[in-house]
Scaffold this motif. Sequence first.
Motif, PDB file in Angstrom:
ATOM      1  N   ARG A   1       2.037   4.203  -8.390  1.00  9.28           N
ATOM      2  CA  ARG A   1       2.034   5.545  -7.868  1.00  9.28           C
ATOM      3  C   ARG A   1       0.303   5.461  -7.301  1.00  9.28           C
ATOM      4  N   CYS A   2       0.367   6.139  -5.904  1.00 11.90           N
ATOM      5  CA  CYS A   2      -0.879   6.073  -5.151  1.00 11.90           C
ATOM      6  C   CYS A   2      -1.861   7.014  -5.862  1.00 11.90           C
ATOM      7  N   ARG A   3      -3.224   6.220  -6.020  1.00 11.97           N
ATOM      8  CA  ARG A   3      -4.152   7.063  -6.706  1.00 11.97           C
ATOM      9  C   ARG A   3      -4.658   8.308  -5.789  1.00 11.97           C
ATOM     10  N   ALA A   4      -4.773   8.116  -4.414  1.00 13.72           N
ATOM     11  CA  ALA A   4      -5.329   9.057  -3.620  1.00 13.72           C
ATOM     12  C   ALA A   4      -4.524  10.311  -3.526  1.00 13.72           C
ATOM     13  N   CYS A   5      -2.976   9.855  -3.158  1.00 17.99           N
ATOM     14  CA  CYS A   5      -2.305  11.042  -2.673  1.00 17.99           C
ATOM     15  C   CYS A   5      -1.077  11.197  -3.520  1.00 17.99           C
ATOM     16  N   GLY A   6      -0.947  10.455  -5.021  1.00 21.79           N
ATOM     17  CA  GLY A   6       0.034  10.850  -6.008  1.00 21.79           C
ATOM     18  C   GLY A   6       1.405  10.409  -5.613  1.00 21.79           C
TER      19      GLY A   6
ATOM     20  N   CYS B   1       0.812  -1.325  -0.046  1.00 20.36           N
ATOM     21  CA  CYS B   1       0.001   0.179  -0.107  1.00 20.36           C
ATOM     22  C   CYS B   1       0.817   1.240  -0.159  1.00 20.36           C
ATOM     23  N   CYS B   2       0.424   2.400  -0.192  1.00 21.05           N
ATOM     24  CA  CYS B   2       1.040   3.552  -0.200  1.00 21.05           C
ATOM     25  C   CYS B   2       1.796   4.107   1.075  1.00 21.05           C
ATOM     26  N   PRO B   3       3.063   4.074   1.153  1.00 26.27           N
ATOM     27  CA  PRO B   3       3.849   4.382   2.355  1.00 26.27           C
ATOM     28  C   PRO B   3       3.090   5.676   2.818  1.00 26.27           C
ATOM     29  N   ARG B   4       2.546   6.741   2.230  1.00 33.06           N
ATOM     30  CA  ARG B   4       2.213   7.958   2.975  1.00 33.06           C
ATOM     31  C   ARG B   4       0.919   8.037   3.477  1.00 33.06           C
ATOM     32  N   CYS B   5      -0.241   7.482   2.615  1.00 30.58           N
ATOM     33  CA  CYS B   5      -1.661   7.394   3.030  1.00 30.58           C
ATOM     34  C   CYS B   5      -2.236   5.997   3.352  1.00 30.58           C
ATOM     35  N   GLN B   6      -1.326   4.834   2.966  1.00 33.86           N
ATOM     36  CA  GLN B   6      -1.812   3.663   3.128  1.00 33.86           C
ATOM     37  C   GLN B   6      -2.885   3.185   2.177  1.00 33.86           C
TER      38      GLN B   6
HETATM   39 ZN    ZN Z   1      -1.033   7.652  -0.940  1.00 34.28          ZN
END
Ligand code: ZN
Length: 318
Positions: free
Chosen positions: A72-77, A50-55
């Motif tokens: 690339r995270c869809r939520a936070c980029g 999962c995204c390391p910034r926003c999971q």
């Molecule tokens: Zn993210």
Amino acid sequence: MEACAFDSYLTQIAELTRNQCARVLALLKPAVDQGRTAAVIEAAVAPTLCCPRCQGKQLYRHGTRNGLQRFRCRACGRTFNSLTGTPLARLRHKEKWLDFSECMLDSRTVRKAAARVEVAKNTSLRWRHRFLKLTKADRTACINGIAEADETFLLESQKGARNLQRPARRRGGKASKRGISKEQVCILVARDRSGGTVDFVTGRGPVTVVQLKEHLGPVLAPDTLLVTDANQAYQAFARQQGISHEYVNVSAGEHTRGAVHVQNVSGYHSRFHKWLRRFNGVATRYLPNYLGWLWAIDQERIRSPEILLRTAIGVFNT
Ligand SMILES: [Zn+2]
């Protein structure tokens, strides 16, 4: 390369001389080895990726770099790969990591591992401690049943430190005082009869009741029978924690009383000291890593370079 161009290219392979074959192989090996490393890492991380910034779990593929898929995270980029946030992030030469893991399983010295995988000695040392950073945390959360606990000591070492806080001692030196003093670093090991093992570097000098509470308190199951030598710190600790406790009076020549003995933990101590000798003294600040390393290889608990690579990025028990 286009598929049909590649096919025609392959037909020429049969015509290569032996020498040319060897050159092609040498050229392909790093790419193949990098691919093996990446496959182990990506398979290990995939279930929890999962995204390391926003999971966030909604990810786009975002190209590959150095053999690893980028996302690339869809939520936070945020962009990242399977190593982001692990001790192995940004280490180079992935094609050498599995061979290096093998060196770790063989307990090779910095110099020998460096020669084996063809990296600089500094790289070999850096990789060693990066690989051990999470691997040493691969432990049972709790020890149960009969738990033996005992301390062992090593001369404090500031090897590699820039500013010595005491006069220099020659390698393999002796303490200036007899017995356990502040020159000795205490290592506390507790081991249950199923092999579950925890260890703690408690600091200089003999272990105290406060240190026993801090380290053993959280890992001993409430119905544990703690077995130790006659050191009174354990008696006070067990009384205060309300844990059953038996001890053998080793210094009076008593080594076993039925199931009451500390022979498993003593054996572990001797294996640790014997194994550690090859390294010609290790810095005290790295002791937890070396304890974790022994725990990884003792009785072949970690058997393959692939498993070691997974523990190095914090993926345990798979
Ligand atoms: Zn993210």
